[in-house]
Motif scaffolding. Structure first.
Motif, PDB file in Angstrom:
ATOM      1  N   VAL A  48       0.125   4.078   3.384  1.00  0.00           N
ATOM      2  CA  VAL A  48       0.664   3.437   4.581  1.00  0.00           C
ATOM      3  C   VAL A  48       0.013   2.073   4.790  1.00  0.00           C
ATOM      4  CG1 VAL A  48       0.798   3.589   7.098  1.00  0.00           C
ATOM      5  CG2 VAL A  48       1.296   5.596   5.680  1.00  0.00           C
ATOM      6  N   THR A  49      -1.291   2.021   4.570  1.00  0.00           N
ATOM      7  CA  THR A  49      -2.012   0.757   4.740  1.00  0.00           C
ATOM      8  C   THR A  49      -1.525  -0.296   3.750  1.00  0.00           C
ATOM      9  OG1 THR A  49      -3.962   1.963   5.497  1.00  0.00           O
ATOM     10  CG2 THR A  49      -4.305  -0.300   4.748  1.00  0.00           C
ATOM     11  N   GLU A  50      -1.314   0.138   2.511  1.00  0.00           N
ATOM     12  CA  GLU A  50      -0.832  -0.787   1.476  1.00  0.00           C
ATOM     13  C   GLU A  50       0.535  -1.344   1.835  1.00  0.00           C
ATOM     14  OE1 GLU A  50       0.165  -0.722  -3.329  1.00  0.00           O
ATOM     15  OE2 GLU A  50      -0.616   1.062  -2.306  1.00  0.00           O
ATOM     16  N   GLN A  51       1.420  -0.487   2.310  1.00  0.00           N
ATOM     17  CA  GLN A  51       2.755  -0.955   2.687  1.00  0.00           C
ATOM     18  C   GLN A  51       2.687  -1.913   3.868  1.00  0.00           C
ATOM     19  OE1 GLN A  51       4.915   2.649   3.398  1.00  0.00           O
ATOM     20  NE2 GLN A  51       5.340   3.025   1.204  1.00  0.00           N
ATOM     21  N   ARG A  52       1.808  -1.645   4.814  1.00  0.00           N
ATOM     22  CA  ARG A  52       1.698  -2.516   5.982  1.00  0.00           C
ATOM     23  C   ARG A  52       1.163  -3.888   5.591  1.00  0.00           C
ATOM     24  NH1 ARG A  52      -1.992  -0.152  10.437  1.00  0.00           N
ATOM     25  NH2 ARG A  52      -3.542  -0.772   8.875  1.00  0.00           N
ATOM     26  N   LEU A  53       0.174  -3.920   4.691  1.00  0.00           N
ATOM     27  CA  LEU A  53      -0.367  -5.207   4.224  1.00  0.00           C
ATOM     28  C   LEU A  53       0.671  -6.001   3.466  1.00  0.00           C
ATOM     29  CD1 LEU A  53      -3.951  -4.110   3.053  1.00  0.00           C
ATOM     30  CD2 LEU A  53      -3.344  -5.453   5.088  1.00  0.00           C
ATOM     31  N   ALA A  54       1.469  -5.290   2.632  1.00  0.00           N
ATOM     32  CA  ALA A  54       2.515  -5.982   1.862  1.00  0.00           C
ATOM     33  C   ALA A  54       3.538  -6.605   2.796  1.00  0.00           C
ATOM     34  CB  ALA A  54       3.179  -5.002   0.900  1.00  0.00           C
ATOM     35  N   CYS A  77      -8.535  19.487  -0.434  1.00  0.00           N
ATOM     36  CA  CYS A  77      -7.184  19.043  -0.795  1.00  0.00           C
ATOM     37  C   CYS A  77      -6.498  18.366   0.387  1.00  0.00           C
ATOM     38  CB  CYS A  77      -6.355  20.228  -1.276  1.00  0.00           C
ATOM     39  SG  CYS A  77      -6.901  20.909  -2.878  1.00  0.00           S
ATOM     40  N   LEU A  78      -6.642  18.978   1.543  1.00  0.00           N
ATOM     41  CA  LEU A  78      -6.024  18.383   2.724  1.00  0.00           C
ATOM     42  C   LEU A  78      -6.615  17.021   3.028  1.00  0.00           C
ATOM     43  CD1 LEU A  78      -5.778  21.528   5.042  1.00  0.00           C
ATOM     44  CD2 LEU A  78      -3.898  20.346   3.887  1.00  0.00           C
ATOM     45  N   SER A  79      -7.931  16.907   2.886  1.00  0.00           N
ATOM     46  CA  SER A  79      -8.588  15.622   3.156  1.00  0.00           C
ATOM     47  C   SER A  79      -8.127  14.556   2.151  1.00  0.00           C
ATOM     48  CB  SER A  79     -10.107  15.792   3.084  1.00  0.00           C
ATOM     49  OG  SER A  79     -10.547  16.711   4.063  1.00  0.00           O
ATOM     50  N   PHE A  80      -8.052  14.952   0.862  1.00  0.00           N
ATOM     51  CA  PHE A  80      -7.619  14.003  -0.183  1.00  0.00           C
ATOM     52  C   PHE A  80      -6.189  13.547   0.061  1.00  0.00           C
ATOM     53  CE2 PHE A  80      -5.674  13.206  -4.342  1.00  0.00           C
ATOM     54  CZ  PHE A  80      -6.491  12.175  -4.795  1.00  0.00           C
ATOM     55  N   THR A  81      -5.330  14.501   0.437  1.00  0.00           N
ATOM     56  CA  THR A  81      -3.943  14.159   0.716  1.00  0.00           C
ATOM     57  C   THR A  81      -3.855  13.196   1.900  1.00  0.00           C
ATOM     58  OG1 THR A  81      -3.230  16.327  -0.100  1.00  0.00           O
ATOM     59  CG2 THR A  81      -1.681  15.108   1.289  1.00  0.00           C
ATOM     60  N   ALA A  82      -4.659  13.483   2.945  1.00  0.00           N
ATOM     61  CA  ALA A  82      -4.638  12.622   4.119  1.00  0.00           C
ATOM     62  C   ALA A  82      -5.090  11.202   3.770  1.00  0.00           C
ATOM     63  CB  ALA A  82      -5.525  13.211   5.207  1.00  0.00           C
ATOM     64  N   VAL A  83      -6.111  11.087   2.912  1.00  0.00           N
ATOM     65  CA  VAL A  83      -6.615   9.768   2.509  1.00  0.00           C
ATOM     66  C   VAL A  83      -5.552   9.025   1.705  1.00  0.00           C
ATOM     67  CG1 VAL A  83      -8.309   8.588   1.058  1.00  0.00           C
ATOM     68  CG2 VAL A  83      -9.029  10.415   2.597  1.00  0.00           C
ATOM     69  N   CYS A  84      -4.902   9.733   0.790  1.00  0.00           N
ATOM     70  CA  CYS A  84      -3.860   9.105  -0.018  1.00  0.00           C
ATOM     71  C   CYS A  84      -2.720   8.580   0.855  1.00  0.00           C
ATOM     72  CB  CYS A  84      -3.308  10.097  -1.043  1.00  0.00           C
ATOM     73  SG  CYS A  84      -4.486  10.514  -2.362  1.00  0.00           S
ATOM     74  N   ILE A  85      -2.317   9.389   1.831  1.00  0.00           N
ATOM     75  CA  ILE A  85      -1.244   8.956   2.723  1.00  0.00           C
ATOM     76  C   ILE A  85      -1.684   7.746   3.519  1.00  0.00           C
ATOM     77  CG2 ILE A  85       0.091   9.629   4.751  1.00  0.00           C
ATOM     78  CD1 ILE A  85       0.100  12.493   3.678  1.00  0.00           C
ATOM     79  N   TRP A  86      -2.927   7.764   3.986  1.00  0.00           N
ATOM     80  CA  TRP A  86      -3.435   6.627   4.779  1.00  0.00           C
ATOM     81  C   TRP A  86      -3.477   5.355   3.933  1.00  0.00           C
ATOM     82  CZ3 TRP A  86      -7.925   3.649   4.280  1.00  0.00           C
ATOM     83  CH2 TRP A  86      -8.199   2.817   5.355  1.00  0.00           C
ATOM     84  N   LEU A  87      -3.933   5.467   2.687  1.00  0.00           N
ATOM     85  CA  LEU A  87      -3.980   4.308   1.804  1.00  0.00           C
ATOM     86  C   LEU A  87      -2.580   3.766   1.532  1.00  0.00           C
ATOM     87  CD1 LEU A  87      -6.736   5.405  -0.764  1.00  0.00           C
ATOM     88  CD2 LEU A  87      -6.926   3.635   1.012  1.00  0.00           C
TER      89      LEU A  87
END
Length: 271
Positions: free
Chosen positions: A252-258, A240-250
């Motif tokens: 953040v990455t999406e917002q930065r690309l936008a 769960c922690l790993s999945f949450t971390a991946v979701c947060i990373w995605l």
């Protein structure tokens, strides 16, 4: 004047008897001198708040005195249980060479058990229970080969039980419970020569001892199902922690690309 031959016979017999009595009396006095050293040292070592030893004087001393039993003019039995004694046990008790029984139980005597007690070769009963004795059990006690009873329970004794005590073949009573002893129980105290139990578990309880006849130490290992449950739970939590971390990373990455695409669109001229 004629002297009756019978007179000479009885006179000589009387003189011989007097000489013999003097010799016996002298031997008795010499043999009791060690007992006197023994008893005087014992009295000096303890604090007698109950005045139990106040009768230790006069023509009857040491025999026919409180706590002392004699046999053939020698000290045979010392019984001072429940007298409120404090202080310590004098090593000079070893001078009572004919001592058969020593009972100092249920007092408040402190200090160690003198190794010199091992010199009491005629000792059959040793009762020092319910005191404040500390230190180790002297290995020299095993020299008292006539011992049939050793009772040391409810003290502060530490260290291991001497292996040599198992060699006391006459021993029928043995109790060291409720002390601070540690280590293994000598096998010779656990089993008799024919393999049957020699002393039961109650003789050793209340210590840090291990081995038969004490029950095996309780295992602190968790059951298998608990281990499996903990493993699955920790694995699920990690997932769960790993999945949450991946979701947060995605995210953040999406917002930065936008944000970067917005900047580029502003820089490109329109035709």
């Amino acid at each position: 004047m004629r002297v009756d031959p019978g007179f000479h016979f009885w006179t000589l017999l009387l003189l011989f008897g007097n000489i013999l009595m003097e010799q016996v009396s002298g031997q008795s006095s010499n043999s009791n001198s060690d007992d006197l050293v023994c008893l005087q040292s014992f009295k000096a070592g303890v604090v007698d708040s109950s005045n139990s030893l106040s009768t230790w004087s006069g023509p009857d001393f040491p025999c026919n005195t409180t706590g002392i039993t004699c046999s053939s003019g020698r000290v045979y039995d010392l019984d001072f249980s429940k007298r409120g004694f404090t202080g310590s046990i004098s090593p000079n008790l070893s001078y009572c060479g004919n001592l058969n029984s020593l009972d100092l139980s249920s007092n408040q005597i402190s200090g160690n058990i003198p190794p010199e007690l091992g010199q009491l070769r005629n000792l059959a009963t040793l009762k020092l229970s319910e005191n404040d004795l500390d230190g180790s059990i002297p290995e020299e006690i095993s020299n008292c080969t006539f011992l049939n009873s050793i009772d040391l329970h409810n003290n502060q004794l530490s260290g291991q039980i001497p292996q040599s005590l198992a060699l006391l073949t006459r021993l029928v009573t043995f109790d060291v419970s409720n002390n601070q002893l540690s280590g293994p129980i000598p096998s010779g105290l656990a089993n008799s020569s024919n393999g049957s139990p020699r002393f039961n578990a109650s003789s050793f309880e209340g210590n840090n001892l291990y081995g038969y006849p004490l029950p095996p130490a309780k295992s602190h290992n968790l059951p298998v199902l608990a281990i499996v449950g903990i493993g699955l739970g920790s694995g699920l939590l990690s997932l769960c922690l790993s999945f949450t971390a991946v979701c947060i990373w995605l995210r953040v990455t999406e917002q930065r690309l936008a944000a970067e695409e917005g900047k580029i669109s502003q820089l490109v001229p329109e035709y």
